[in-house]
Design an enzyme around this catalytic site. Structure first.
Site, mmCIF file in Angstrom:
data_model
loop_
_atom_site.group_PDB
_atom_site.id
_atom_site.type_symbol
_atom_site.label_atom_id
_atom_site.label_comp_id
_atom_site.label_asym_id
_atom_site.label_seq_id
_atom_site.Cartn_x
_atom_site.Cartn_y
_atom_site.Cartn_z
ATOM 1 N N ASP A 124 -0.133 2.143 8.397
ATOM 2 C CA ASP A 124 -0.628 1.379 9.551
ATOM 3 C C ASP A 124 0.251 1.475 10.800
ATOM 4 O O ASP A 124 -0.209 1.175 11.899
ATOM 5 C CB ASP A 124 -0.763 -0.107 9.180
ATOM 6 C CG ASP A 124 -1.727 -0.328 8.031
ATOM 7 O OD1 ASP A 124 -2.525 0.577 7.745
ATOM 8 O OD2 ASP A 124 -1.677 -1.408 7.416
ATOM 9 N N THR A 168 4.295 2.522 5.592
ATOM 10 C CA THR A 168 2.892 2.084 5.608
ATOM 11 C C THR A 168 2.136 2.996 6.553
ATOM 12 O O THR A 168 2.675 3.376 7.604
ATOM 13 C CB THR A 168 2.731 0.617 6.073
ATOM 14 O OG1 THR A 168 1.362 0.411 6.474
ATOM 15 C CG2 THR A 168 3.609 0.262 7.260
ATOM 16 N N ARG A 211 -5.696 -2.449 8.928
ATOM 17 C CA ARG A 211 -5.708 -3.904 8.758
ATOM 18 C C ARG A 211 -5.802 -4.581 10.111
ATOM 19 O O ARG A 211 -6.804 -4.456 10.788
ATOM 20 C CB ARG A 211 -4.471 -4.347 7.971
ATOM 21 C CG ARG A 211 -4.689 -5.665 7.316
ATOM 22 C CD ARG A 211 -4.064 -5.830 5.975
ATOM 23 N NE ARG A 211 -2.806 -5.151 5.793
ATOM 24 C CZ ARG A 211 -2.173 -5.114 4.630
ATOM 25 N NH1 ARG A 211 -2.687 -5.705 3.603
ATOM 26 N NH2 ARG A 211 -1.035 -4.483 4.511
ATOM 27 N N GLY A 252 -11.097 13.150 20.791
ATOM 28 C CA GLY A 252 -12.034 13.006 21.911
ATOM 29 C C GLY A 252 -13.124 11.990 21.626
ATOM 30 O O GLY A 252 -14.287 12.165 22.005
ATOM 31 N N GLY A 306 0.844 -1.210 0.000
ATOM 32 C CA GLY A 306 0.000 0.000 0.000
ATOM 33 C C GLY A 306 0.870 1.247 0.000
ATOM 34 O O GLY A 306 1.857 1.313 0.725
ATOM 35 N N ASP A 337 5.276 -5.016 6.011
ATOM 36 C CA ASP A 337 5.781 -6.357 6.335
ATOM 37 C C ASP A 337 5.763 -7.307 5.138
ATOM 38 O O ASP A 337 6.660 -8.138 4.990
ATOM 39 C CB ASP A 337 5.077 -6.956 7.559
ATOM 40 C CG ASP A 337 3.568 -6.947 7.417
ATOM 41 O OD1 ASP A 337 3.067 -6.401 6.406
ATOM 42 O OD2 ASP A 337 2.892 -7.479 8.309
ATOM 43 N N GLU A 392 -15.650 8.930 21.853
ATOM 44 C CA GLU A 392 -16.323 8.377 23.026
ATOM 45 C C GLU A 392 -15.960 6.908 23.246
ATOM 46 O O GLU A 392 -16.017 6.410 24.368
ATOM 47 C CB GLU A 392 -17.841 8.528 22.874
ATOM 48 C CG GLU A 392 -18.386 9.888 23.308
ATOM 49 C CD GLU A 392 -17.897 11.059 22.469
ATOM 50 O OE1 GLU A 392 -17.625 10.868 21.272
ATOM 51 O OE2 GLU A 392 -17.781 12.170 23.026
ATOM 52 N N ARG A 421 0.954 -5.138 -5.247
ATOM 53 C CA ARG A 421 1.194 -6.342 -4.445
ATOM 54 C C ARG A 421 1.400 -7.449 -5.479
ATOM 55 O O ARG A 421 0.569 -7.625 -6.359
ATOM 56 C CB ARG A 421 -0.005 -6.632 -3.551
ATOM 57 C CG ARG A 421 -0.320 -5.473 -2.594
ATOM 58 C CD ARG A 421 -1.344 -5.884 -1.557
ATOM 59 N NE ARG A 421 -2.144 -4.778 -1.062
ATOM 60 C CZ ARG A 421 -1.799 -3.907 -0.111
ATOM 61 N NH1 ARG A 421 -0.717 -4.007 0.458
ATOM 62 N NH2 ARG A 421 -2.579 -2.941 0.286
ATOM 63 N N ARG A 442 -26.207 13.217 16.894
ATOM 64 C CA ARG A 442 -26.080 11.881 16.307
ATOM 65 C C ARG A 442 -24.897 11.103 16.853
ATOM 66 O O ARG A 442 -23.959 11.681 17.418
ATOM 67 C CB ARG A 442 -25.906 11.994 14.788
ATOM 68 C CG ARG A 442 -27.232 12.180 14.095
ATOM 69 C CD ARG A 442 -27.066 12.303 12.605
ATOM 70 N NE ARG A 442 -28.378 12.317 11.983
ATOM 71 C CZ ARG A 442 -28.651 12.885 10.822
ATOM 72 N NH1 ARG A 442 -27.700 13.484 10.136
ATOM 73 N NH2 ARG A 442 -29.863 12.842 10.331
ATOM 74 N N ASP A 473 2.417 -0.533 11.788
ATOM 75 C CA ASP A 473 2.377 -1.834 12.464
ATOM 76 C C ASP A 473 3.659 -2.647 12.303
ATOM 77 O O ASP A 473 3.617 -3.872 12.316
ATOM 78 C CB ASP A 473 1.173 -2.652 11.939
ATOM 79 C CG ASP A 473 1.259 -2.874 10.436
ATOM 80 O OD1 ASP A 473 2.090 -2.220 9.772
ATOM 81 O OD2 ASP A 473 0.495 -3.703 9.920
ATOM 82 N N ARG A 495 19.490 10.801 -3.761
ATOM 83 C CA ARG A 495 20.523 11.824 -3.536
ATOM 84 C C ARG A 495 21.635 11.319 -2.609
ATOM 85 O O ARG A 495 22.800 11.680 -2.784
ATOM 86 C CB ARG A 495 19.871 13.105 -3.031
ATOM 87 C CG ARG A 495 18.990 13.678 -4.157
ATOM 88 C CD ARG A 495 18.641 15.108 -4.018
ATOM 89 N NE ARG A 495 17.956 15.553 -5.236
ATOM 90 C CZ ARG A 495 17.134 16.576 -5.296
ATOM 91 N NH1 ARG A 495 16.875 17.286 -4.213
ATOM 92 N NH2 ARG A 495 16.574 16.907 -6.439
HETATM 93 O O1 F6P Z 1 -1.453 -1.498 4.618
HETATM 94 C C1 F6P Z 1 -2.061 -0.305 4.330
HETATM 95 C C2 F6P Z 1 -3.523 -0.474 4.096
HETATM 96 O O2 F6P Z 1 -3.979 0.796 3.780
HETATM 97 C C3 F6P Z 1 -4.325 -1.109 5.235
HETATM 98 O O3 F6P Z 1 -4.588 -0.235 6.264
HETATM 99 C C4 F6P Z 1 -5.553 -1.568 4.504
HETATM 100 O O4 F6P Z 1 -6.174 -2.621 5.171
HETATM 101 C C5 F6P Z 1 -5.005 -2.006 3.201
HETATM 102 O O5 F6P Z 1 -3.794 -1.304 2.999
HETATM 103 C C6 F6P Z 1 -5.910 -1.793 2.015
HETATM 104 O O6 F6P Z 1 -5.219 -2.166 0.884
HETATM 105 P P1 F6P Z 1 -5.662 -2.141 -0.635
HETATM 106 O O7 F6P Z 1 -6.981 -1.493 -0.753
HETATM 107 O O8 F6P Z 1 -4.577 -1.388 -1.321
HETATM 108 O O9 F6P Z 1 -5.660 -3.564 -1.041
#
Ligand code: F6P
Length: 324
Positions: A131, A129, A175, A189, A14, A106, A191, A75, A166, A133, A28
């Site tokens: 994420d 990324t 992910r 903030g 991504g 990853d 909830e 990918r 609302r 993560d 550079r």
């Molecule tokens: O890893 C980045 C990310 O944006 C995740 O948060 C999300 O789940 C995923 O890629 C979506 O990926 P795509 O729509 O590119 O397959």
């Protein structure tokens, strides 16, 4: 003396804001070491298809502020096969590329780790990324920008939520990781916050909904992959069970991945790009350059892939205390 004369750079998985700043930094920094640089288009797919473009200093002018990635990304299921990696190796040898810097998450490092265990061309990784993560780095490129994008979107939703009394369930990316949801939740903030790292949040959500009665708006941040469900699905269930609330759902989606990188992401990408080239010149192999306590670290690919990054669950208490 390093034997590296020509390096390739690619972005994979991504896209994340700041990837362009990282490409610029790699190019550079490499030129400073008198290396030639080749951009590999569309991640590992371009490596297999031999989509290479030479990158000189002026080719990366005026991109530090741009979202997306000038190299494109993908990918690639084919890179997971031995045949795909063999083809990629042939293309690298054919183009006299001695080392590759990969920018991604990853999945990207998994591919890089496999390739470097089979062939004699070194790979170094840069974490990119939204994420956040990845084990071995406090921050990944793109996370700070995505966080700020989410905060802006949630603030806007809060305006209309308050005007109409609302409740909104807002789904954010991540992910299997709750970093974006948890940190943007505190910053707006929220909830309540539902994240994949914590089980049994359904009960606490119901406790909250039963106990609160005098708020003009409620924002519940829902991380992708949490155990209760997606925002649309939860909103429907809650509306049926609690007809006294006026419930809406909003899935923020891919807008979280775009936009101009924040100052922090540009800075991080610039430092990591230079560090990745330095690592290659220093004969480091199969590592990710990370950023821990504001310093550069080197983390083996197998560690970034196999170890999981801890999210500070105490922050859920912080969010809860501040939501009442
Ligand atoms: O890893 C980045 C990310 O944006 C995740 O948060 C999300 O789940 C995923 O890629 C979506 O990926 P795509 O729509 O590119 O397959």
């Amino acid at each position: 003396m390093s034997m590296i004369k020509k390096i390739g750079v690619l972005t994979s998985g991504g896209d994340a804001p700041g990837m362009n700043a990282a490409i610029r930094a790699v190019v550079r920094a490499a030129l400073r070491h008198n290396l030639e640089v080749v951009g590999i288009r569309k991640g590992y797919k371009g490596l297999i298809d031999g989509e290479f473009v030479p990158l000189a200093s002026r080719n990366v002018s005026n991109i530090i502020q741009r979202g997306g990635t000038i190299l494109g990304t993908a990918r690639s299921p084919e890179f997971r096969t031995p045949e795909g990696r063999q083809k990629a190796y042939g293309n690298l040898v054919g183009a006299s590329i001695n080392a590759v810097i990969v920018i991604g998450g990853d999945g990207t490092f998994n591919g890089a780790g496999l390739f470097s265990s089979e062939f004699d061309i070194p790979f170094v990784g840069i974490p990119g990324t939204i994420d956040n993560d990845l084990y071995g780095t406090d921050y990944t490129i793109g996370y700070d920008t995505a966080l700020n994008t989410v905060v802006e979107a949630v603030d806007r939703i809060r305006d209309t939520a308050s005007a109409h009394d609302r409740m909104f369930f807002i789904e954010v990316m991540g992910r299997g990781a709750g970093f974006i949801a948890l940190h943007s939740g505190i910053a707006t903030g929220a909830e309540a916050i539902l994240i994949p790292e914590v089980d049994g949040q359904e009960d606490s959500l119901h406790d909250y909904l039963k106990s609160q009665g005098n708020k003009s708006s409620n924002i519940i941040l829902v991380a992708e992959g949490n155990s209760v469900g997606g925002a649309e699905q939860i909103a429907k269930q809650i509306q049926e069970k609690y007809p006294e609330y006026d419930v809406r759902a909003n899935v923020l989606g891919h807008m979280q991945r775009g936009g101009s990188p924040s100052a922090f992401d540009r800075f991080l990408a610039s430092r990591l790009g230079v560090a990745a080239v330095d690592a290659l010149m220093d004969n480091q192999r199969s590592i990710m350059v990370g950023f821990v306590n504001h310093d550069i670290v080197h983390v083996p690919f197998n560690k970034t892939i196999n170890a999981s990054k801890n999210l500070n669950k105490i922050l859920l208490d912080v969010a809860d205390i501040l939501a009442h």
